[in-house]
Motif scaffolding. Structure first.
Motif, PDB file in Angstrom:
ATOM      1  N   LEU A  49     -11.439  15.653   0.400  1.00 29.76           N
ATOM      2  CA  LEU A  49     -12.019  16.379  -0.731  1.00 29.76           C
ATOM      3  C   LEU A  49     -11.184  16.191  -1.993  1.00 29.76           C
ATOM      4  O   LEU A  49     -11.728  16.048  -3.098  1.00 29.76           O
ATOM      5  CB  LEU A  49     -12.147  17.862  -0.383  1.00 29.76           C
ATOM      6  N   ALA A  50      -9.860  16.177  -1.833  1.00 27.89           N
ATOM      7  CA  ALA A  50      -8.989  15.937  -2.983  1.00 27.89           C
ATOM      8  C   ALA A  50      -9.161  14.510  -3.497  1.00 27.89           C
ATOM      9  O   ALA A  50      -9.194  14.268  -4.715  1.00 27.89           O
ATOM     10  CB  ALA A  50      -7.534  16.194  -2.596  1.00 27.89           C
ATOM     11  N   THR A  51      -9.288  13.564  -2.580  1.00 23.16           N
ATOM     12  CA  THR A  51      -9.523  12.176  -2.986  1.00 23.16           C
ATOM     13  C   THR A  51     -10.853  12.053  -3.720  1.00 23.16           C
ATOM     14  O   THR A  51     -10.964  11.332  -4.719  1.00 23.16           O
ATOM     15  CB  THR A  51      -9.513  11.254  -1.755  1.00 23.16           C
ATOM     16  N   ALA A  52     -11.868  12.757  -3.241  1.00 20.07           N
ATOM     17  CA  ALA A  52     -13.187  12.698  -3.871  1.00 20.07           C
ATOM     18  C   ALA A  52     -13.128  13.163  -5.324  1.00 20.07           C
ATOM     19  O   ALA A  52     -13.777  12.574  -6.201  1.00 20.07           O
ATOM     20  CB  ALA A  52     -14.180  13.547  -3.082  1.00 20.07           C
ATOM     21  N   GLU A  53     -12.354  14.198  -5.588  1.00 22.61           N
ATOM     22  CA  GLU A  53     -12.218  14.677  -6.965  1.00 22.61           C
ATOM     23  C   GLU A  53     -11.625  13.598  -7.861  1.00 22.61           C
ATOM     24  O   GLU A  53     -12.071  13.389  -8.997  1.00 22.61           O
ATOM     25  CB  GLU A  53     -11.343  15.932  -6.999  1.00 22.61           C
ATOM     26  N   ARG A  54     -10.636  12.897  -7.353  1.00 22.23           N
ATOM     27  CA  ARG A  54     -10.000  11.845  -8.143  1.00 22.23           C
ATOM     28  C   ARG A  54     -10.958  10.674  -8.362  1.00 22.23           C
ATOM     29  O   ARG A  54     -10.992  10.080  -9.446  1.00 22.23           O
ATOM     30  CB  ARG A  54      -8.719  11.371  -7.454  1.00 22.23           C
ATOM     31  N   VAL A  55     -11.730  10.347  -7.341  1.00 23.37           N
ATOM     32  CA  VAL A  55     -12.697   9.251  -7.457  1.00 23.37           C
ATOM     33  C   VAL A  55     -13.756   9.591  -8.505  1.00 23.37           C
ATOM     34  O   VAL A  55     -14.114   8.754  -9.351  1.00 23.37           O
ATOM     35  CB  VAL A  55     -13.344   8.966  -6.087  1.00 23.37           C
ATOM     36  N   ARG A  56     -14.249  10.815  -8.475  1.00 19.47           N
ATOM     37  CA  ARG A  56     -15.242  11.233  -9.476  1.00 19.47           C
ATOM     38  C   ARG A  56     -14.640  11.216 -10.876  1.00 19.47           C
ATOM     39  O   ARG A  56     -15.313  10.871 -11.853  1.00 19.47           O
ATOM     40  CB  ARG A  56     -15.767  12.623  -9.139  1.00 19.47           C
ATOM     41  N   GLY A  57     -13.370  11.590 -10.964  1.00 19.70           N
ATOM     42  CA  GLY A  57     -12.704  11.579 -12.258  1.00 19.70           C
ATOM     43  C   GLY A  57     -12.590  10.191 -12.856  1.00 19.70           C
ATOM     44  O   GLY A  57     -12.466  10.040 -14.077  1.00 19.70           O
ATOM     45  N   LEU A  58     -12.649   9.175 -12.007  1.00 21.11           N
ATOM     46  CA  LEU A  58     -12.598   7.786 -12.474  1.00 21.11           C
ATOM     47  C   LEU A  58     -13.991   7.245 -12.802  1.00 21.11           C
ATOM     48  O   LEU A  58     -14.128   6.093 -13.222  1.00 21.11           O
ATOM     49  CB  LEU A  58     -11.941   6.904 -11.409  1.00 21.11           C
ATOM     50  N   PRO A 111      -0.261  -2.081  -3.643  1.00 21.13           N
ATOM     51  CA  PRO A 111       1.090  -2.641  -3.710  1.00 21.13           C
ATOM     52  C   PRO A 111       2.172  -1.681  -3.237  1.00 21.13           C
ATOM     53  O   PRO A 111       3.278  -2.096  -2.913  1.00 21.13           O
ATOM     54  CB  PRO A 111       1.257  -2.977  -5.195  1.00 21.13           C
ATOM     55  N   ARG A 112       1.857  -0.402  -3.206  1.00 17.16           N
ATOM     56  CA  ARG A 112       2.769   0.598  -2.641  1.00 17.16           C
ATOM     57  C   ARG A 112       1.903   1.647  -1.943  1.00 17.16           C
ATOM     58  O   ARG A 112       0.758   1.881  -2.342  1.00 17.16           O
ATOM     59  CB  ARG A 112       3.640   1.247  -3.724  1.00 17.16           C
ATOM     60  N   PRO A 113       2.417   2.275  -0.896  1.00 13.50           N
ATOM     61  CA  PRO A 113       1.576   3.157  -0.076  1.00 13.50           C
ATOM     62  C   PRO A 113       1.411   4.562  -0.635  1.00 13.50           C
ATOM     63  O   PRO A 113       1.859   5.549  -0.042  1.00 13.50           O
ATOM     64  CB  PRO A 113       2.318   3.174   1.269  1.00 13.50           C
ATOM     65  N   ASP A 114       0.770   4.681  -1.799  1.00 16.85           N
ATOM     66  CA  ASP A 114       0.406   6.001  -2.296  1.00 16.85           C
ATOM     67  C   ASP A 114      -0.997   5.937  -2.884  1.00 16.85           C
ATOM     68  O   ASP A 114      -1.492   4.863  -3.235  1.00 16.85           O
ATOM     69  CB  ASP A 114       1.427   6.558  -3.294  1.00 16.85           C
ATOM     70  N   GLU A 115      -1.637   7.098  -2.981  1.00 18.11           N
ATOM     71  CA  GLU A 115      -3.051   7.101  -3.329  1.00 18.11           C
ATOM     72  C   GLU A 115      -3.320   6.645  -4.759  1.00 18.11           C
ATOM     73  O   GLU A 115      -4.376   6.053  -5.031  1.00 18.11           O
ATOM     74  CB  GLU A 115      -3.655   8.486  -3.094  1.00 18.11           C
ATOM     75  N   SER A 116      -2.407   6.892  -5.661  1.00 16.08           N
ATOM     76  CA  SER A 116      -2.621   6.428  -7.035  1.00 16.08           C
ATOM     77  C   SER A 116      -2.747   4.908  -7.074  1.00 16.08           C
ATOM     78  O   SER A 116      -3.624   4.358  -7.754  1.00 16.08           O
ATOM     79  CB  SER A 116      -1.475   6.892  -7.938  1.00 16.08           C
ATOM     80  N   ALA A 117      -1.879   4.227  -6.331  1.00 14.08           N
ATOM     81  CA  ALA A 117      -1.953   2.764  -6.268  1.00 14.08           C
ATOM     82  C   ALA A 117      -3.237   2.316  -5.585  1.00 14.08           C
ATOM     83  O   ALA A 117      -3.843   1.308  -5.972  1.00 14.08           O
ATOM     84  CB  ALA A 117      -0.733   2.216  -5.535  1.00 14.08           C
ATOM     85  N   LEU A 118      -3.662   3.062  -4.579  1.00  9.48           N
ATOM     86  CA  LEU A 118      -4.913   2.738  -3.893  1.00  9.48           C
ATOM     87  C   LEU A 118      -6.100   2.856  -4.843  1.00  9.48           C
ATOM     88  O   LEU A 118      -6.955   1.963  -4.913  1.00  9.48           O
ATOM     89  CB  LEU A 118      -5.094   3.671  -2.694  1.00  9.48           C
ATOM     90  N   LEU A 119      -6.157   3.936  -5.601  1.00  7.96           N
ATOM     91  CA  LEU A 119      -7.286   4.147  -6.507  1.00  7.96           C
ATOM     92  C   LEU A 119      -7.285   3.152  -7.661  1.00  7.96           C
ATOM     93  O   LEU A 119      -8.348   2.843  -8.218  1.00  7.96           O
ATOM     94  CB  LEU A 119      -7.271   5.581  -7.033  1.00  7.96           C
ATOM     95  N   ASP A 120      -6.115   2.642  -8.015  1.00  8.22           N
ATOM     96  CA  ASP A 120      -6.056   1.612  -9.057  1.00  8.22           C
ATOM     97  C   ASP A 120      -6.853   0.372  -8.652  1.00  8.22           C
ATOM     98  O   ASP A 120      -7.346  -0.367  -9.519  1.00  8.22           O
ATOM     99  CB  ASP A 120      -4.603   1.211  -9.334  1.00  8.22           C
ATOM    100  N   LEU A 121      -6.986   0.146  -7.348  1.00  7.59           N
ATOM    101  CA  LEU A 121      -7.725  -1.024  -6.871  1.00  7.59           C
ATOM    102  C   LEU A 121      -9.211  -0.944  -7.216  1.00  7.59           C
ATOM    103  O   LEU A 121      -9.891  -1.973  -7.253  1.00  7.59           O
ATOM    104  CB  LEU A 121      -7.562  -1.169  -5.353  1.00  7.59           C
ATOM    105  N   LEU A 122      -9.714   0.263  -7.464  1.00  3.74           N
ATOM    106  CA  LEU A 122     -11.129   0.402  -7.814  1.00  3.74           C
ATOM    107  C   LEU A 122     -11.461  -0.309  -9.118  1.00  3.74           C
ATOM    108  O   LEU A 122     -12.600  -0.744  -9.327  1.00  3.74           O
ATOM    109  CB  LEU A 122     -11.500   1.886  -7.927  1.00  3.74           C
ATOM    110  N   ASN A 123     -10.482  -0.415  -9.988  1.00  6.08           N
ATOM    111  CA  ASN A 123     -10.712  -1.041 -11.291  1.00  6.08           C
ATOM    112  C   ASN A 123     -10.116  -2.437 -11.389  1.00  6.08           C
ATOM    113  O   ASN A 123     -10.039  -3.002 -12.479  1.00  6.08           O
ATOM    114  CB  ASN A 123     -10.131  -0.159 -12.400  1.00  6.08           C
ATOM    115  N   SER A 124      -9.708  -2.978 -10.253  1.00  6.18           N
ATOM    116  CA  SER A 124      -9.096  -4.316 -10.287  1.00  6.18           C
ATOM    117  C   SER A 124     -10.124  -5.396  -9.971  1.00  6.18           C
ATOM    118  O   SER A 124     -11.208  -5.108  -9.483  1.00  6.18           O
ATOM    119  CB  SER A 124      -7.952  -4.385  -9.279  1.00  6.18           C
TER     120      SER A 124
END
Length: 228
Positions: A17-26, A215-228
Motif C-alpha cells: 500500500l505504501a508502494t502504491a502511494e509512491r507509484v501514484r505520486g509518479l 543499482p542499489r537495493p532500496d525502493e527509491s532506486a527501484l521506482l526510478d526504473l519506471l522512468n528509465s
C-alpha cells in the motif's frame, strides 16, 4: 513508461500500500495484487541475554513489535525502509546498512557489543545469523512471521497483455511470478526488480531485455526504473 501506465505491485501488504502511494505520486496506475501474504507467528521471545536486534525487513519489525514491548535495545536494519519501520514502532537507536544482508552483517560486526537477535521470516532469503557466527559474533534467530504464496487475479494477469510494469521486491515473489509466466507469457511487460538476486528467477523466463534491477537495493532506486 507512459504516464498513467499500469504498474503491478507484487509485494505483500501493508508494504504494497505504501508502494502504491509512491507509484501514484509518479503518475502511474498502481495495481495492488500481492503474490505473497504475511502472517505473524505466535512465538515466545527470550531477550534476557540479547544486546541488540537485527531486522532484514519491515515485516520482521512489525511482527516483533506485536510480540514484545521491548524498545530500548539498539536495532540494526538492512535498509532505509526497515529502519523507518523500526523508528515508527518506537525504537530510538536504529542504524541502517542501506544495502543487503552482507552490508547488514558488516554493520553489525562493526557496531554490536554482545549477542544479537535476528527476528524475521520463517524462510529468509539470506542467512544473517550464519554470516554473523562466521565472523565470530554471538547471534541467534527467531521466526516471527511467515510468507505465504497467493495467486493474482485474472484481471491483473490480463493487464500484462498490454505494456505494463511489474515491481518485484523479493526473490520469492519473483519465483512465484516465474511459474506464472511459464504458463502465461507476458512479452510486452517490464519486470523491475529490487536487486540482482530478485531478478535471477526471471532471467530465463521473461523476454530478453525485459528484466531490470535497481543499482542499489532500496525502493527509491527501484521506482526510478519506471522512468528509465
Amino acid at each position: 513508461m507512459t504516464v498513467g501506465a499500469p504498474v503491478w505491485i507484487t509485494r505483500a501488504r501493508p508494504g504494497a500500500l505504501a508502494t502504491a502511494e509512491r507509484v501514484r505520486g509518479l503518475g502511474f496506475t498502481a495495481i495492488v495484487d500481492p503474490l505473497l501474504a504475511v502472517e505473524s507467528l505466535d512465538v515466545q521471545l527470550d531477550l534476557s541475554h540479547i544486546a541488540a536486534l537485527a531486522f532484514t525487513s519491515a515485516n520482521g519489525v512489525e511482527a516483533f513489535a506485536r510480540l514484545s514491548d521491548e524498545r530500548g535495545l539498539p536495532v540494526f536494519a538492512v535498509g532505509r525502509a526497515t529502519a523507518k519501520a523500526a523508528r515508527g514502532e518506537g525504537f530510538a537507536s536504529v542504524s541502517s546498512a542501506d544495502g543487503d544482508v552482507e552490508d547488514l552483517c558488516a554493520l553489525i560486526a562493526a557496531g554490536a557489543h554482545g549477542s544479537v537477535l535476528w527476528a524475521g521470516a520463517r524462510e529468509p532469503a539470506g542467512d544473517l545469523v550464519g554470516m554473523l557466527r562466521g565472523r565470530g559474533l554471538m547471534a541467534t534467530g527467531v521466526a516471527v512471521y511467515e510468507t505465504l504464496e497467493r495467486a493474482p487475479s485474472e484481471d491483473t494477469l490480463a493487464r500484462l497483455d498490454a505494456p505494463a510494469a511489474v515491481l518485484l521486491h523479493s526473490p520469492r515473489a519473483a519465483r512465484v511470478l516465474a511459474a506464472i509466466l511459464r504458463q502465461r507469457p507476458a512479452p510486452t511487460a517490464r519486470f523491475l526488480c529490487l536487486s540482482e538476486a530478485v531478478a535471477a528467477p526471471l532471467r530465463d523466463i521473461a523476454e530478453p531485455g525485459s528484466v531490470t534491477f535497481a543499482p542499489r537495493p532500496d525502493e527509491s532506486a527501484l521506482l526510478d526504473l519506471l522512468n528509465s
